[in-house]
Motif scaffolding. Structure first.
Motif, PDB file in Angstrom:
ATOM      1  N   PHE A 152       8.461   7.621   3.563  1.00  0.00           N
ATOM      2  CA  PHE A 152       8.101   6.555   2.614  1.00  0.00           C
ATOM      3  C   PHE A 152       9.172   5.471   2.548  1.00  0.00           C
ATOM      4  O   PHE A 152       8.899   4.344   2.132  1.00  0.00           O
ATOM      5  CB  PHE A 152       7.901   7.148   1.211  1.00  0.00           C
ATOM      6  CG  PHE A 152       9.167   7.662   0.576  1.00  0.00           C
ATOM      7  CD1 PHE A 152       9.917   6.845  -0.257  1.00  0.00           C
ATOM      8  CD2 PHE A 152       9.605   8.959   0.806  1.00  0.00           C
ATOM      9  CE1 PHE A 152      11.086   7.309  -0.842  1.00  0.00           C
ATOM     10  CE2 PHE A 152      10.772   9.432   0.224  1.00  0.00           C
ATOM     11  CZ  PHE A 152      11.519   8.606  -0.599  1.00  0.00           C
ATOM     12  N   ARG A 193       8.233   2.665   4.787  1.00  0.00           N
ATOM     13  CA  ARG A 193       6.820   2.288   4.672  1.00  0.00           C
ATOM     14  C   ARG A 193       6.544   1.733   3.277  1.00  0.00           C
ATOM     15  O   ARG A 193       5.911   2.389   2.443  1.00  0.00           O
ATOM     16  CB  ARG A 193       5.916   3.493   4.950  1.00  0.00           C
ATOM     17  CG  ARG A 193       6.008   4.018   6.381  1.00  0.00           C
ATOM     18  CD  ARG A 193       5.162   5.267   6.551  1.00  0.00           C
ATOM     19  NE  ARG A 193       5.228   5.778   7.915  1.00  0.00           N
ATOM     20  CZ  ARG A 193       4.678   6.922   8.318  1.00  0.00           C
ATOM     21  NH1 ARG A 193       4.000   7.669   7.442  1.00  0.00           N
ATOM     22  NH2 ARG A 193       4.781   7.324   9.573  1.00  0.00           N
ATOM     23  N   PRO A 194       7.022   0.545   2.986  1.00  0.00           N
ATOM     24  CA  PRO A 194       6.824  -0.022   1.649  1.00  0.00           C
ATOM     25  C   PRO A 194       5.347  -0.295   1.376  1.00  0.00           C
ATOM     26  O   PRO A 194       4.595  -0.668   2.276  1.00  0.00           O
ATOM     27  CB  PRO A 194       7.634  -1.324   1.692  1.00  0.00           C
ATOM     28  CG  PRO A 194       7.684  -1.681   3.140  1.00  0.00           C
ATOM     29  CD  PRO A 194       7.737  -0.382   3.889  1.00  0.00           C
ATOM     30  N   ASP A 195       4.942  -0.086   0.142  1.00  0.00           N
ATOM     31  CA  ASP A 195       3.569  -0.367  -0.255  1.00  0.00           C
ATOM     32  C   ASP A 195       3.556  -0.859  -1.694  1.00  0.00           C
ATOM     33  O   ASP A 195       4.610  -1.122  -2.293  1.00  0.00           O
ATOM     34  CB  ASP A 195       2.686   0.879  -0.092  1.00  0.00           C
ATOM     35  CG  ASP A 195       3.238   2.083  -0.839  1.00  0.00           C
ATOM     36  OD1 ASP A 195       4.066   1.896  -1.760  1.00  0.00           O
ATOM     37  OD2 ASP A 195       2.852   3.217  -0.509  1.00  0.00           O
ATOM     38  N   THR A 196       2.385  -0.988  -2.255  1.00  0.00           N
ATOM     39  CA  THR A 196       2.260  -1.499  -3.624  1.00  0.00           C
ATOM     40  C   THR A 196       2.978  -0.613  -4.622  1.00  0.00           C
ATOM     41  O   THR A 196       3.601  -1.094  -5.574  1.00  0.00           O
ATOM     42  CB  THR A 196       0.768  -1.605  -4.009  1.00  0.00           C
ATOM     43  OG1 THR A 196       0.096  -2.429  -3.054  1.00  0.00           O
ATOM     44  CG2 THR A 196       0.619  -2.224  -5.389  1.00  0.00           C
ATOM     45  N   PHE A 197       2.921   0.707  -4.401  1.00  0.00           N
ATOM     46  CA  PHE A 197       3.575   1.618  -5.330  1.00  0.00           C
ATOM     47  C   PHE A 197       5.088   1.419  -5.339  1.00  0.00           C
ATOM     48  O   PHE A 197       5.741   1.650  -6.364  1.00  0.00           O
ATOM     49  CB  PHE A 197       3.230   3.067  -4.987  1.00  0.00           C
ATOM     50  CG  PHE A 197       1.882   3.496  -5.483  1.00  0.00           C
ATOM     51  CD1 PHE A 197       1.668   3.722  -6.840  1.00  0.00           C
ATOM     52  CD2 PHE A 197       0.820   3.651  -4.606  1.00  0.00           C
ATOM     53  CE1 PHE A 197       0.424   4.116  -7.312  1.00  0.00           C
ATOM     54  CE2 PHE A 197      -0.424   4.036  -5.067  1.00  0.00           C
ATOM     55  CZ  PHE A 197      -0.628   4.267  -6.419  1.00  0.00           C
ATOM     56  N   SER A 198       5.659   1.018  -4.221  1.00  0.00           N
ATOM     57  CA  SER A 198       7.099   0.758  -4.166  1.00  0.00           C
ATOM     58  C   SER A 198       7.484  -0.308  -5.180  1.00  0.00           C
ATOM     59  O   SER A 198       8.459  -0.169  -5.925  1.00  0.00           O
ATOM     60  CB  SER A 198       7.500   0.300  -2.760  1.00  0.00           C
ATOM     61  OG  SER A 198       7.194   1.275  -1.801  1.00  0.00           O
ATOM     62  N   GLY A 258      11.092  -2.161   8.363  1.00  0.00           N
ATOM     63  CA  GLY A 258      10.349  -1.566   7.254  1.00  0.00           C
ATOM     64  C   GLY A 258      11.278  -1.152   6.120  1.00  0.00           C
ATOM     65  O   GLY A 258      10.972  -1.379   4.935  1.00  0.00           O
ATOM     66  N   GLN A 293      11.515  -2.606   2.311  1.00  0.00           N
ATOM     67  CA  GLN A 293      11.532  -1.707   1.155  1.00  0.00           C
ATOM     68  C   GLN A 293      12.692  -2.048   0.228  1.00  0.00           C
ATOM     69  O   GLN A 293      12.537  -2.102  -1.000  1.00  0.00           O
ATOM     70  CB  GLN A 293      11.661  -0.263   1.632  1.00  0.00           C
ATOM     71  CG  GLN A 293      11.717   0.795   0.547  1.00  0.00           C
ATOM     72  CD  GLN A 293      10.361   1.145  -0.012  1.00  0.00           C
ATOM     73  OE1 GLN A 293       9.907   0.489  -0.943  1.00  0.00           O
ATOM     74  NE2 GLN A 293       9.721   2.154   0.564  1.00  0.00           N
TER      75      GLN A 293
END
Length: 315
Positions: free
Chosen positions: A214, A217-222, A275, A279
């Motif tokens: 994770f 792999r940044p995403d909206t939850f980050s 990535g 993050q």
């Protein structure tokens, strides 16, 4: 309650005493004429409810006491006094909601100063995180998060934005940029060393790593978690609940992201490197945005509280 120890020039003591006496929420006023020697003057002691502390300290500074004398503030852990209880009841609002802006500025000034100790902690945390990402060990990642001191300059930057203090903002920004740059460079060297002694391998880095993938792999939850952590961290500083900062430290992926980027650059694994960098930036942005908005909201709410109290005849 807060305890104030003031050194006042003899010609200002009466003004200081009048200010304390008219401030709602004060108690236990003591005046010792001529007791101070350096600087020379009178010693004035008093206790004040936390929710009235910012107003009193601001008034003392307007009297120039920070230039001509001294203002020292301490938290009182235990006060057994009916007068103190009455002072807290009379003071507007709740002590837990009060923001001592002078204390916050002083605290964030210390935490946001670029020092050898700050850089050392950040570097060690990044190297611990590097071991965590290569070994896919979540415990090491959590440990690295707890060691990292980066929330200090982040809080300092938020405070500087709200108080419009460009020097504090610049100091905090320098601490962040230089600190992470040094930590990542040292971690790159550390990674080369660990690779040389066959403790790090590219195969380990490129593995699936279910516990730590994770990080790159940044995403909206980050961003969501970073925002929530920024709010919690700011509230812990303004309410003097420092224990909550530990929870904040282990909830945001800043140090692990910097570590993963450093190790990835070492092995020319640029996909993970970029990535991880994304993050890191996403988390920093979320914390700064949330911290600044939280301070602005607290400032506005406390101003409204004081206005309501003033209209009700509380001052």
């Amino acid at each position: 309650m807060l305890h104030l120890r003031l050194i006042t020039p003899a010609d200002r003591t009466d003004d200081v005493v009048r200010l304390i006496e008219k401030t709602v929420g004060t108690a236990h006023l003591v005046v010792l004429p001529g007791a101070a020697r350096n600087p020379a003057g009178d010693l004035v002691l008093c206790d004040v409810a936390r929710e009235a502390g910012d107003e009193l300290i601001g008034g003392l500074r307007r009297l120039g006491l920070d230039d001509t004398g001294s203002i020292a503030v301490e938290n009182i852990d235990l006060s057994l006094s009916r007068r103190a209880d009455k002072a807290e009841e009379e003071a507007p609002g709740e002590g837990a909601d009060a923001v001592l802006w002078e204390h916050l500025a002083e605290a964030t000034h210390e935490e946001s100063t670029l020092s050898v100790t700050y850089v050392a902690f950040l570097t060690i945390a990044t190297m611990i995180a590097a071991c965590g990402v290569v070994l896919d060990n979540a415990i090491l990642i959590v440990g690295a998060m707890a060691v990292g001191p980066e929330f200090g300059p982040l809080a300092g930057f938020c405070t500087a934005l709200v108080r419009r203090a460009p020097r504090l903002a610049l100091r905090s920004l320098i601490a962040l940029l230089v600190g992470f740059a040094v930590a990542m460079l040292v971690t790159v060297g550390f990674s080369y060393f660990m690779d040389g002694v066959h403790l790090f391998t590219k195969v380990q880095l490129e593995a699936e790593r279910p516990n730590t993938n994770f990080i790159y792999r940044p995403d909206t939850f980050s961003f969501v978690v970073a925002v929530l952590a920024g709010i919690a961290g700011t509230l812990s500083l303004t309410s003097a609940k420092s224990g909550a900062l530990v929870g904040v430290a282990i909830s945001v992926t800043t140090v692990p992201a910097a570590a993963n980027a450093a190790v990835a650059f070492t092995y020319t694994e640029y996909r993970q490197a970029w990535g991880s960098t994304a993050q890191l930036l996403l988390n920093l942005l979320g914390i700064v945005l949330a911290g600044t908005l939280t301070l602005l909201a607290q400032k506005w709410l406390w101003a409204r509280q004081r206005e309501r109290t003033a209209k009700a005849g509380g001052f």
